[in-house]
Design an enzyme around this catalytic site. Structure first.
Site, PDB file in Angstrom:
ATOM      1  N   GLU C  60       3.721   5.493  -6.783  1.00 57.35           N
ATOM      2  CA  GLU C  60       3.344   4.577  -7.946  1.00 57.35           C
ATOM      3  C   GLU C  60       3.667   4.881  -9.311  1.00 57.35           C
ATOM      4  O   GLU C  60       4.137   4.338 -10.188  1.00 57.35           O
ATOM      5  CB  GLU C  60       1.689   4.403  -7.841  1.00 57.35           C
ATOM      6  CG  GLU C  60       1.307   3.352  -6.676  1.00 57.35           C
ATOM      7  CD  GLU C  60       1.551   4.091  -5.274  1.00 57.35           C
ATOM      8  OE1 GLU C  60       1.684   5.323  -5.136  1.00 57.35           O
ATOM      9  OE2 GLU C  60       1.411   3.364  -4.339  1.00 57.35           O
ATOM     10  N   HIS C 129      -8.430  -1.741  -1.121  1.00 58.74           N
ATOM     11  CA  HIS C 129      -7.909  -3.276  -1.094  1.00 58.74           C
ATOM     12  C   HIS C 129      -8.632  -4.341  -1.821  1.00 58.74           C
ATOM     13  O   HIS C 129      -8.283  -5.474  -1.670  1.00 58.74           O
ATOM     14  CB  HIS C 129      -7.349  -3.515   0.232  1.00 58.74           C
ATOM     15  CG  HIS C 129      -6.319  -2.697   0.711  1.00 58.74           C
ATOM     16  ND1 HIS C 129      -6.614  -1.302   1.128  1.00 58.74           N
ATOM     17  CD2 HIS C 129      -5.140  -2.621   1.003  1.00 58.74           C
ATOM     18  CE1 HIS C 129      -5.526  -0.828   1.583  1.00 58.74           C
ATOM     19  NE2 HIS C 129      -4.461  -1.813   1.774  1.00 58.74           N
TER      20      HIS C 129
HETATM   21  C1  LIG Z   1      -0.946   5.401  -2.817  1.00 55.13           C
HETATM   22  C2  LIG Z   1      -0.446   4.326  -1.883  1.00 55.13           C
HETATM   23  N1  LIG Z   1       0.352   3.500  -2.082  1.00 55.13           N
HETATM   24  C3  LIG Z   1       0.492   2.291  -1.406  1.00 55.13           C
HETATM   25  C4  LIG Z   1      -0.159   2.331  -0.187  1.00 55.13           C
HETATM   26  C5  LIG Z   1       0.180   0.960   0.770  1.00 55.13           C
HETATM   27  N2  LIG Z   1       0.764   1.325   2.002  1.00 55.13           N
HETATM   28  C6  LIG Z   1       0.031   1.683   2.979  1.00 55.13           C
HETATM   29  S1  LIG Z   1       0.862   2.388   4.313  1.00 55.13           S
HETATM   30  C7  LIG Z   1       2.449   2.343   3.486  1.00 55.13           C
HETATM   31  C8  LIG Z   1       3.529   2.975   4.056  1.00 55.13           C
HETATM   32  C9  LIG Z   1       3.233   4.298   4.553  1.00 55.13           C
HETATM   33  O1  LIG Z   1       4.480   5.014   5.116  1.00 55.13           O
HETATM   34  P1  LIG Z   1       4.309   6.263   5.891  1.00 55.13           P
HETATM   35  O2  LIG Z   1       3.886   7.623   4.819  1.00 55.13           O
HETATM   36  O3  LIG Z   1       5.937   6.576   6.223  1.00 55.13           O
HETATM   37  O4  LIG Z   1       3.448   6.287   6.932  1.00 55.13           O
HETATM   38  P2  LIG Z   1       3.502   5.164   8.172  1.00 55.13           P
HETATM   39  O5  LIG Z   1       2.869   3.985   7.814  1.00 55.13           O
HETATM   40  O6  LIG Z   1       4.916   4.899   8.561  1.00 55.13           O
HETATM   41  O7  LIG Z   1       2.828   6.013   9.302  1.00 55.13           O
HETATM   42  C10 LIG Z   1       2.224   1.900   2.227  1.00 55.13           C
HETATM   43  C11 LIG Z   1       2.863   1.633   1.046  1.00 55.13           C
HETATM   44  C12 LIG Z   1      -1.065   3.110   0.076  1.00 55.13           C
HETATM   45  N3  LIG Z   1      -1.991   2.868   1.123  1.00 55.13           N
HETATM   46  N4  LIG Z   1      -1.507   4.076  -0.656  1.00 55.13           N
END
Ligand SMILES: Cc1ncc(C[n+]2csc(CCOP(=O)(O)OP(=O)(O)O)c2C)c(N)n1
Ligand SMILES: Cc1ncc(C[n+]2csc(CCOP(=O)(O)OP(=O)(O)O)c2C)c(N)n1
Ligand SMILES: [Mg+2]
Ligand SMILES: [Mg+2]
Lengths: 387, 326, 326, 387
Positions: C60, C129
């Site tokens: 972010e 959220h």
């Molecule tokens: C700081 C933050 N930004 C955005 C989100 C929204 N979000 C939830 S899961 C996700 C993707 C996460 O990807 P990754 O770290 O590869 O984990 P995966 O879901 O693939 O296990 C996002 C952008 C969040 N939870 N926290």
């Protein structure tokens, strides 16, 4: 992709992510990386001819003059502060080769984005000496200058500017200025901030034309490099992003120049970002509010004094017959004159608008701000009426 | 009794708490050998060693995030932000985790930590070194915000903050750091968080302030009393959040008039909440609008303009006069 | 005229602005091929390409920090925070740079960017959220905070935000995203930022709300009018900061009574500032304390408890009745 | 410093920072780094005997059972969500080897700190199946369980937990629990956050006992790895910190186990942190709110289905005569029974305290909170009186 011929910086080829079972032989390391280093002018002013970049004599002298000016401005500013004629100031002595060497490699249309220890480069970019004095005496007027559209103001918040640099570089490419690049300065401590990491990652994913120059001066105020990071070099932080990285002698203006020039050539040719670690030393206190005797081994200063960036460069240009004592005397006199003129101008400035903070909250003002401005001015009037 | 300035008093509280409880540690930029850029942690490194007095890397989120882990695992970290202007880099960790770990786990995991930070103007410092943005932290549920005004309450409130079972943002008015001294008793002192203090009782007008603004406010109060023979109730808020509703409300019910003095920008600020609190509980007692003396909704100017920007004794006096004369 | 829901209306504004000005770009997590997790950017990637619709890495501060650079260099970035609950990770960039670049350089460098973020509860979402923390942004000088309440004003305010010369935090009430449709004219619409809207005029009580709370508020207003024959002036705040002092003050001067409905926790919130504004400019017109219907000073609960936590029509109706009956 | 004998993970020796002129030969790279990779059990269930870690047959079966349970809970949860009986849920199918393999290497007293895709490991740590159901149906009650003192709740804020892990590890060492370590899970996307970087840096500077396990499942919602980072591996991000890093086949539970075990041994012996990249694939939607057909090449799923972590592990234990069809049938029946019991328990839960948010703002309450609680309860009473 065009690259300068004797480039110090290359990008390693990038195989795709591993998908087992197309695994490489597990006995041997699958991926190897390396970081190289560069010194051209050693501490005695001896040149490694084989690495000498293509710089005109004019530019060599220009570089030298810039370093001397920065040093003298620093001296004078410190004195002003000690006399109580200016606020807290960070000092730049020791950093001249980093900032001036890198700036020499820049074009006017490139963006200069840095922090508070880049005085030499800022002056080369056309920032008036008066500006720093104003700025460090608490005036926003010192953060802007005509022609400074591509020289961003000092970012006091450590490493935040790295992200601005990435955004600017993205914008340049998008606007079709594909030959324009960005040079972003920060310190060793700055590489610990999350913003540095995010900037490195965005820059490498977007492959934007930005060169990060880290002035590794061994200290972040009182925190030594070993407490700041466990990594043996800062240059290797580039490996995390498959970005070219190089460690250069930051007291060797030629090495800094060459690494920056090569990185800029790479950037201009679409080759993406580079990280340059310039190893140097902070020769004075962090700022005038700091007392390094509390934490600094005194022998450090002795060791590093011998590696002074200006002394060795002077030896070098003298050997090349580009410089002599008379020129030195002239230069110092000129610098002092310029500096004194700036001090005088600074001290005679009175045109500060007391309500300017209200002018610059928004581009289009708002009742709430204007009501408060009126109230503020009214109060000031009452206060001065009270005597 | 020793005469201490605020830096010394805070240092004393840290020392006492570290001596009392081996789980108390302190961490931040330059807090070790250097003793902090304001020397608040001076001597602690020598006395308690590197493990308990940690010079961290330059990363605010790192400092607070790791403090959260330490607190969860039973330590009592006192993290220092070098200036409140850099503390926003850890805002996400504070909002997302420190303030919520208790509610997230219904009390199974808790985060007893203190984050100290010098705040406010008046010391001719660079950009980002002069803001008074306590409201940013005060709006966060699950976090307490404490602002001492002098050596004595700074020491006792910091001790309370360290012993508190929840995260406390402890904002130190840096322009009061060395401005004056107070008698500080030898034995450790602990003051309750969440309570304001009636500095002096009065009948005609309630004046509320906190932190660095207490000094011009006290002077203005004295002057107004002298000049106009008016009886002023002066409250030092001390805890910004959760705010001491009772003390504010009972005072205003008595006096019917109120002046608030704050350094922070006006909108969405502590003064707004104080006025709202009065509205919620004592509106019909008001005989005049609550008057606020505040910073403005502008970016805090560089120090060249801070003297005109900052509330001062005269502005407070005018506000008291206006309120009384309403 | 097309009947659009809020997601479609915001998408329309983005599309129109991107078509109008090639410097407008949008960036954020999943805004590209996926069209955003709420589909707000749907179709833009296809239409404007990867360079102008950027799927960023998961960072972010990176998103906002690079947007600042883009804005300084002449682009008009519209950054998306996937949820307001994650936006605090960029708070330092917003506070430290976006909000100050203009004042820092006396206008030489400016940061015309928009940061969009869905906020608020009511959609049975996971932790982080469902918060409504607009006050955190509203206290920042140099930043505007806008919250639309329906498709039509969302579209026109977003266009204004994109054209605005300064940073705008644009908070979208996610529970209204697909809740209802409105007629939206074919030609682009631009509404002035900084102004509230009198949704209906009235004489007996002023009701102020914004964002997602407008819907229960409207229902409560209608019910109260029907049940009690009372004449209600309803204001949709639309811009949280800088707040429209005039509209609030002139309405309260007329009605003498006021109810504020907000989703946010109560203390240090927009309702506090509205009450303070009334105090500053219209206190003596008040015939009853301003009544506030709000969230509470607790960590926003998981969605199992959000229905009891969130203000609803009935609570607003009670508040109106109480205020009228005072 | 004791290390397990066949460790996959070593720390390279660390020369001091370069101080020119003690420069290394500038022609050759000064510093070299490498990342190795590990697969033990290939996608067909074939074992690389030479790398087989020392795991008891009991533990092999335990690991298998844990993976199967996780998969079946995932299946059931997805159905519950589709039936509207539960809120939005992230799914874990495909990740079983990463989370269960790493957890098997942990001791009870170690700390488990992760995010929302670590179901298998959480269940191994003793978290009741009911918890996840409660949690994803909006109840804080699902975030805690007796015995969960060292299993932190899900960190939804990506990568934030990495810093908590570092702090916990620091506390453990300080409290004299020098044999206790921390395992921290995150995703490929998580490595882009500043907090990841700060955690890696703090962990390496402090040399605390923490193992970062990155489940590189190729996606962060719809963002593919190539848009997330330019680096060819995630493991190489360790190089920036001079931290050991390794890339393992994340669908090979033995490789994950071995790398984690070695890293934990290193950590317990005072050797500091390690970064493990476990290469895997997210086999279902990101969460039930996501529609991967919008962005995912369908062939990916086919390719990765062949690499399924559970299938290959079953083949392996069958070959070792540790498993047969009957046991499989029993296991599935047992799992289903447990799951149904948990679903029933979850659906019959009614003991939620409506004002519990007011209970847990602070450990010691405050008038302001209590006044609001009273007002809240009063409103609820009025509302239910209104009917
Ligand atoms: C700081 C933050 N930004 C955005 C989100 C929204 N979000 C939830 S899961 C996700 C993707 C996460 O990807 P990754 O770290 O590869 O984990 P995966 O879901 O693939 O296990 C996002 C952008 C969040 N939870 N926290
Ligand atoms: C985000 C942030 N945190 C803390 C500070 C306070 N501070 C100012 S300079 C400094 C040290 C910076 O060290 P380094 O990056 O190595 O640069 P140097 O001063 O050595 O040139 C610190 C901690 C700051 N300006 N910004
Ligand atoms: Mg440094
Ligand atoms: Mg992923």
């Amino acid at each position: 992709m065009k690259m300068s011929e004797h480039s110090t910086i290359g990008i390693s080829s990038k195989p795709k992510t591993k998908h087992w079972p197309d695994t490489c032989d597990s006995e041997a390391p699958c991926h190897t990386f390396s970081i190289s280093s560069l010194q051209i002018l050693d501490e005695h002013g001896n040149l490694d001819e084989s690495r000498m970049p293509d710089v005109s004599s004019e530019d060599l002298v220009k570089l030298y003059r810039a370093m001397v000016l920065a040093r003298l401005v620093d001296d004078r500013t410190l004195k002003l502060q000690r006399q109580g004629r200016i606020g807290t100031v960070p000092l730049c002595t020791g950093h001249e080769a980093v900032t001036c060497g890198a700036t020499l490699a820049m074009r006017d249309e490139d963006w200069f984005i840095g922090s508070y220890r880049d005085l030499g480069g800022r002056l080369m970019r056309g920032e008036p000496i008066e500006n720093g004095l104003l700025y460090y005496n608490g005036h926003e007027e010192g953060a802007v200058f005509p022609g400074g559209e591509r020289t961003l103001p000092i970012s006091i918040i450590i490493a935040a500017q790295c992200l601005h640099a990435v955004g600017v570089a993205y914008a340049m490419r998008m606007k079709g200025e594909t030959e324009t690049a960005v040079v972003c300065f920060l310190g060793d401590g700055g590489t610990s901030e999350g913003d540095f990491h995010e900037a490195m990652n965005f820059a490498s994913v977007w492959q934007v034309p930005v060169v990060f120059v880290v002035a590794n001066n061994q200290w972040a105020i009182s925190v030594p490099r070993e407490k700041q990071m466990h990594s043996r070099t800062i240059a290797q932080k580039a490996i995390a992003y498959d970005m070219p990285g190089i460690q250069v002698d930051g007291n060797d203006a030629l090495a800094v120049y060459k690494a920056t020039k090569d990185a800029l050539d790479l950037a201009r040719s679409g080759g993406g970002p580079t990280l340059i670690e310039a190893v140097t030393y902070r020769m004075l206190m962090h700022t005038t509010a700091d007392d390094p005797t509390r934490y600094q081994p005194p022998e450090d200063l002795e060791i590093w004094a011998k590696r002074d960036p200006i002394t060795r460069f002077r030896k070098f240009i003298e050997q090349k017959d580009l410089w002599d004592d008379e020129q030195q005397t002239d230069l110092e006199a000129q610098c002092k004159q310029k500096i004194e003129a700036a001090v005088a101008a600074f001290e005679s400035r009175t045109d500060f608008k007391v309500d300017s903070p209200f002018d610059h909250v928004f581009g289009t003002s708002h009742t709430r701000i204007e009501q408060q401005r009126a109230e503020f001015l009214d109060m000031l009037k009452k206060e001065s009426a009270d005597g | 009794m020793a005469k201490l300035n605020m830096v010394q008093a805070i240092n004393r509280a840290l020392d006492e708490e570290m001596a009392r409880d081996e789980n108390v540690i302190t961490l931040g930029q330059d807090v070790g050998l250097n003793g902090g850029v304001f020397r608040v942690t001076e001597g602690l490194h020598e006395k308690y060693g590197e493990e308990r007095v940690i010079d961290t890397p330059l990363a605010e989120s790192g400092i607070l995030g790791s403090s959260i882990g330490m607190a969860i695992a039973g330590l009592r970290p006192v993290a220092e932000m070098q200036f409140s202007g850099f503390s926003y880099l850890m805002f996400a960790q504070l909002e997302g985790h420190a303030s919520r770990m208790r509610s997230r786990t219904q009390g199974q995991h808790t985060v007893p930590l203190v984050v100290r930070m010098p705040y406010g103007g008046g010391v001719r410092a660079l950009e980002h070194h002069s803001e008074s943005h306590e409201a940013t932290y005060a709006h966060l549920p699950g976090v307490k915000v404490v602002i001492p005004s002098g050596p004595s309450n700074a020491r006792a409130l910091l001790a309370a903050a360290i012993r508190d079972p929840d995260p406390v943002v402890f904002m130190e008015p840096k322009c009061s750091y060395r401005a004056f001294r107070e008698d500080v008793p030898e034995e450790p002192q602990v003051m309750e968080i969440g309570k304001g203090q009636v500095v002096q009782e009065g009948a005609d007008v309630t004046v509320i302030s906190w932190g660095a603004m207490m000094r011009p406010t006290i002077k203005a109060v004295e002057a107004a009393q002298k000049d106009h023979g008016v009886s002023i109730e002066l409250i030092d808020l001390l805890t910004i959040s959760p705010m001491d509703t009772d003390k504010i409300v009972s005072s205003v019910k008595k006096t019917g008039r109120c002046v608030i003095v704050q350094e922070a920008p006006r909108s969405f600020s502590p003064s707004s909440e104080i006025i709202a609190t009065i509205n919620d509980h004592a509106l019909m007692y008001l005989e005049a609008p609550v008057k606020r003396v505040t910073g403005f909704d502008v970016v805090t100017p560089y120090f060249g303009k801070e003297q005109s920007y900052l509330p001062n004794e005269r502005r407070v006096r005018h506000a008291i006069e206006e309120t009384i004369g309403f």
